[in-house]
Design a protein around this motif. Structure first.
Motif, PDB file in Angstrom:
ATOM      1  N   LEU A 348       0.541  18.563  33.810  1.00  0.00           N
ATOM      2  CA  LEU A 348      -0.513  18.033  32.660  1.00  0.00           C
ATOM      3  C   LEU A 348      -1.266  16.430  33.397  1.00  0.00           C
ATOM      4  CD1 LEU A 348       1.685  18.777  29.172  1.00  0.00           C
ATOM      5  CD2 LEU A 348      -0.036  19.231  29.945  1.00  0.00           C
ATOM      6  N   ILE A 349      -0.231  16.200  34.229  1.00  0.00           N
ATOM      7  CA  ILE A 349      -0.747  14.354  34.763  1.00  0.00           C
ATOM      8  C   ILE A 349      -2.081  15.563  35.503  1.00  0.00           C
ATOM      9  CG2 ILE A 349      -0.785  12.901  35.939  1.00  0.00           C
ATOM     10  CD1 ILE A 349       2.457  12.229  34.965  1.00  0.00           C
ATOM     11  N   ASN A 350      -1.950  16.194  36.288  1.00  0.00           N
ATOM     12  CA  ASN A 350      -2.442  16.402  37.462  1.00  0.00           C
ATOM     13  C   ASN A 350      -3.780  16.844  37.178  1.00  0.00           C
ATOM     14  OD1 ASN A 350      -1.467  14.721  39.401  1.00  0.00           O
ATOM     15  ND2 ASN A 350      -0.129  15.196  40.030  1.00  0.00           N
ATOM     16  N   GLU A 351      -3.263  17.551  35.739  1.00  0.00           N
ATOM     17  CA  GLU A 351      -4.255  19.556  36.503  1.00  0.00           C
ATOM     18  C   GLU A 351      -4.934  19.060  34.938  1.00  0.00           C
ATOM     19  OE1 GLU A 351      -2.161  22.569  36.029  1.00  0.00           O
ATOM     20  OE2 GLU A 351      -1.398  22.003  37.821  1.00  0.00           O
ATOM     21  N   VAL A 352      -4.568  17.823  34.054  1.00  0.00           N
ATOM     22  CA  VAL A 352      -5.282  17.405  32.710  1.00  0.00           C
ATOM     23  C   VAL A 352      -6.169  16.865  32.609  1.00  0.00           C
ATOM     24  CG1 VAL A 352      -5.344  17.622  30.327  1.00  0.00           C
ATOM     25  CG2 VAL A 352      -4.385  20.052  31.753  1.00  0.00           C
ATOM     26  N   ILE A 353      -5.442  15.751  32.426  1.00  0.00           N
ATOM     27  CA  ILE A 353      -5.722  14.141  31.709  1.00  0.00           C
ATOM     28  C   ILE A 353      -6.085  13.261  33.348  1.00  0.00           C
ATOM     29  CG2 ILE A 353      -4.105  11.697  31.993  1.00  0.00           C
ATOM     30  CD1 ILE A 353      -1.373  13.715  30.406  1.00  0.00           C
ATOM     31  N   LYS A 354      -5.771  13.180  34.388  1.00  0.00           N
ATOM     32  CA  LYS A 354      -6.443  13.063  35.471  1.00  0.00           C
ATOM     33  C   LYS A 354      -7.575  13.595  35.546  1.00  0.00           C
ATOM     34  CE  LYS A 354      -3.216  10.863  38.081  1.00  0.00           C
ATOM     35  NZ  LYS A 354      -1.883  10.425  39.661  1.00  0.00           N
ATOM     36  N   PRO A 355      -8.171  14.400  35.900  1.00  0.00           N
ATOM     37  CA  PRO A 355      -9.331  15.534  35.252  1.00  0.00           C
ATOM     38  C   PRO A 355     -10.202  15.400  34.624  1.00  0.00           C
ATOM     39  CG  PRO A 355      -7.530  16.678  36.166  1.00  0.00           C
ATOM     40  CD  PRO A 355      -7.037  15.369  35.799  1.00  0.00           C
ATOM     41  N   GLY A 356      -9.303  14.914  33.107  1.00  0.00           N
ATOM     42  CA  GLY A 356     -10.112  14.401  32.452  1.00  0.00           C
ATOM     43  C   GLY A 356     -11.098  13.480  31.830  1.00  0.00           C
ATOM     44  N   TYR A 357     -10.428  12.530  32.084  1.00  0.00           N
ATOM     45  CA  TYR A 357     -10.318  11.163  32.129  1.00  0.00           C
ATOM     46  C   TYR A 357     -11.322  10.635  33.631  1.00  0.00           C
ATOM     47  CZ  TYR A 357      -7.783   9.620  29.005  1.00  0.00           C
ATOM     48  OH  TYR A 357      -7.112   9.002  27.599  1.00  0.00           O
ATOM     49  N   SER A 358     -11.083  11.912  34.808  1.00  0.00           N
ATOM     50  CA  SER A 358     -12.657  11.334  35.529  1.00  0.00           C
ATOM     51  C   SER A 358     -13.761  11.611  35.282  1.00  0.00           C
ATOM     52  CB  SER A 358     -11.888  12.710  36.919  1.00  0.00           C
ATOM     53  OG  SER A 358     -12.400  12.168  37.982  1.00  0.00           O
ATOM     54  N   ALA A 359     -13.536  12.951  34.337  1.00  0.00           N
ATOM     55  CA  ALA A 359     -14.969  12.893  34.043  1.00  0.00           C
ATOM     56  C   ALA A 359     -15.784  12.599  33.249  1.00  0.00           C
ATOM     57  CB  ALA A 359     -14.691  14.998  33.952  1.00  0.00           C
ATOM     58  N   LEU A 360     -15.318  12.327  32.530  1.00  0.00           N
ATOM     59  CA  LEU A 360     -15.479  10.856  31.225  1.00  0.00           C
ATOM     60  C   LEU A 360     -16.192  10.052  32.596  1.00  0.00           C
ATOM     61  CD1 LEU A 360     -12.794  10.817  28.920  1.00  0.00           C
ATOM     62  CD2 LEU A 360     -15.205  12.077  28.651  1.00  0.00           C
ATOM     63  N   ARG A 361     -15.331   9.230  33.548  1.00  0.00           N
ATOM     64  CA  ARG A 361     -15.825   8.607  33.912  1.00  0.00           C
ATOM     65  C   ARG A 361     -17.511   8.398  35.090  1.00  0.00           C
ATOM     66  NH1 ARG A 361     -10.292   6.773  34.375  1.00  0.00           N
ATOM     67  NH2 ARG A 361     -10.256   8.136  36.179  1.00  0.00           N
ATOM     68  N   SER A 362     -17.149  10.037  34.917  1.00  0.00           N
ATOM     69  CA  SER A 362     -18.796   9.923  35.713  1.00  0.00           C
ATOM     70  C   SER A 362     -19.404  10.056  34.963  1.00  0.00           C
ATOM     71  CB  SER A 362     -17.859  11.486  36.857  1.00  0.00           C
ATOM     72  OG  SER A 362     -17.434  11.746  37.956  1.00  0.00           O
ATOM     73  N   GLU A 363     -19.057  10.544  33.653  1.00  0.00           N
ATOM     74  CA  GLU A 363     -20.297  11.058  32.502  1.00  0.00           C
ATOM     75  C   GLU A 363     -20.994   9.400  32.924  1.00  0.00           C
ATOM     76  OE1 GLU A 363     -19.297  13.319  29.085  1.00  0.00           O
ATOM     77  OE2 GLU A 363     -19.315  11.160  28.466  1.00  0.00           O
ATOM     78  N   THR A 364     -20.057   8.296  32.218  1.00  0.00           N
ATOM     79  CA  THR A 364     -20.565   7.430  32.326  1.00  0.00           C
ATOM     80  C   THR A 364     -21.504   6.446  33.736  1.00  0.00           C
ATOM     81  OG1 THR A 364     -18.423   6.916  31.476  1.00  0.00           O
ATOM     82  CG2 THR A 364     -19.534   4.991  32.050  1.00  0.00           C
TER      83      THR A 364
END
Length: 377
Positions: A348-364
């Motif tokens: 869940l950390i590697n497949e959901v949480i980290k990718p999710g926050y990475s996408a939001l940071r890229s969006e910003t």
């Protein structure tokens, strides 16, 4: 100042919830409908808005004992299998809609036996509701995983039965044990036999401690009972002193909690409402985060405190300027501390949480680039 995420980004960020009471998170409309369906006639109001406002008034209680009085009414409508299953299903849907990827929701099954339901029937109704709710959430494009924590009430004497339930349903969705209710006068050591039984059975448990009572409650929960996590744990700050230059010095208990990475299930809004702290700004979560305790962010009681995980993080970002990196830190802390197998937590950390926050940071970042190009264009 870091880039404070927008409310929309906070809502879309994958979040992990470890401390949420099933009977503290009903929808106001559901409370009213279930009261009518089950013949519960003790609600003080008779319309949805009135129900919401009445429960929200719990926020003005100012003490844990007064805050807890509202639960007699949510529990009052959770006395049939259909009602319990509906509440659990809606819980799963509501958390998924709030961007929660993983949650451990707790309930004391003994509270739903007033009309003859067995403890097993209560547990099975909750698990059935979780299954239905997660399926409906998935159909709506929102994936969530839930685990059930079974609570024993501190002022009752059924802890052994509840501990046995945990072992019985450990492969069906029950992930651990807890004791709940008023701390003062009901120390965790009352249930030593239950905690020893759970340890021998290799079962996880957390203990409410350091909310309505101070350091002795935390010390007993950890050193006598062997708690893997602390429910709230706010009063651990009583074991932290500051030198004349402002340098913090940890006492032996606080140092032990930090050194052993014992997770703190902190519920900022609820802690204000119960009088544990005076405001979000004064909440020790910011200090404990700076000192690198294993702090997690939680809701406690979504109905009584009119909150959600999005609301909790929004309030923390408003007060302390937290950014997406801070949110991810709290979230990974929580996922590391969950009561499911290590490989599943890691996934869940590697497949959901980290990718999710990475996408939001890229969006910003892309948003900033677009804004810059517009400005110079």
């Amino acid at each position: 100042m870091p880039d404070v995420p927008s409310l929309d980004q906070i809502q879309r960020a994958p979040k992990v919830l470890l401390h949420d009471h099933l009977d503290g998170g009903l929808r106001p409309g559901t409370v009213l409908e279930l009261a009518e369906q089950t013949g519960y006639d003790e609600l003080p109001v008779s319309d949805v808005a009135g129900v919401a406002d009445w429960f929200a008034a719990a926020a003005e209680a100012g003490s844990l004992e007064e805050y807890l009085r509202r639960f007699s009414h949510t529990v009052g409508v959770m006395q049939t299998e259909d009602a319990i299953s509906r509440v659990a299903a809606e819980c799963a849907e509501d958390l998924a809609a709030d961007g929660v990827a993983y949650a451990e929701v707790r309930y004391a099954p003994e509270l739903s036996t007033q009309r003859g339901l067995s403890l097993d029937a209560v547990v099975e109704a909750i698990l059935d509701g979780f299954r239905r709710g997660t399926a409906r959430a998935a159909e709506a494009g929102r994936r969530i995983r839930l685990g059930l924590l079974l609570c024993a009430m501190r002022h009752e004497a059924r802890a052994t039965e509840i501990a046995e339930l945990v072992v019985r349903y450990r492969d069906d969705g029950v992930v651990g044990f807890d004791i709940a209710g008023p701390e003062a006068g009901f120390p965790p050591t009352r249930f030593l036999d239950s905690f020893e039984y759970l340890r021998r059975a290799n079962c996880h448990f957390t203990i409410h401690a350091g909310e309505g009572f101070g350091l002795p409650s935390i010390w007993e929960a950890i050193q006598w009972c062997g708690a893997a996590r602390l429910g709230h744990g706010v009063r651990i700050v009583d074991d932290i002193e500051f030198g004349t230059d402002g340098t913090p010095k940890l006492g032996r208990l606080a140092a032990f909690v930090r050194d052993r990475r014992i997770p703190l299930e902190m519920c900022p809004t609820s802690n204000v409402h119960t009088g544990t702290v005076t405001s979000i700004r004064e909440h020790p979560i910011a200090l404990l985060r700076r000192l690198r305790f294993r702090v997690t962010v939680n809701t406690d009681n979504r109905l009584m405190s009119q909150t959600s995980m999005t609301t909790e993080f929004s309030r923390l970002t408003d007060e302390f300027g937290y950014d997406l990196d801070d949110m991810q830190w709290f979230t990974v802390n929580a996922m590391k501390s969950a009561f499911i197998p290590f490989d599943q937590r890691l996934a869940l950390i590697n497949e959901v949480i980290k990718p999710g926050y990475s996408a939001l940071r890229s969006e910003t970042v892309f948003g900033k680039v677009a804004d810059h190009q517009t400005a110079i264009g």
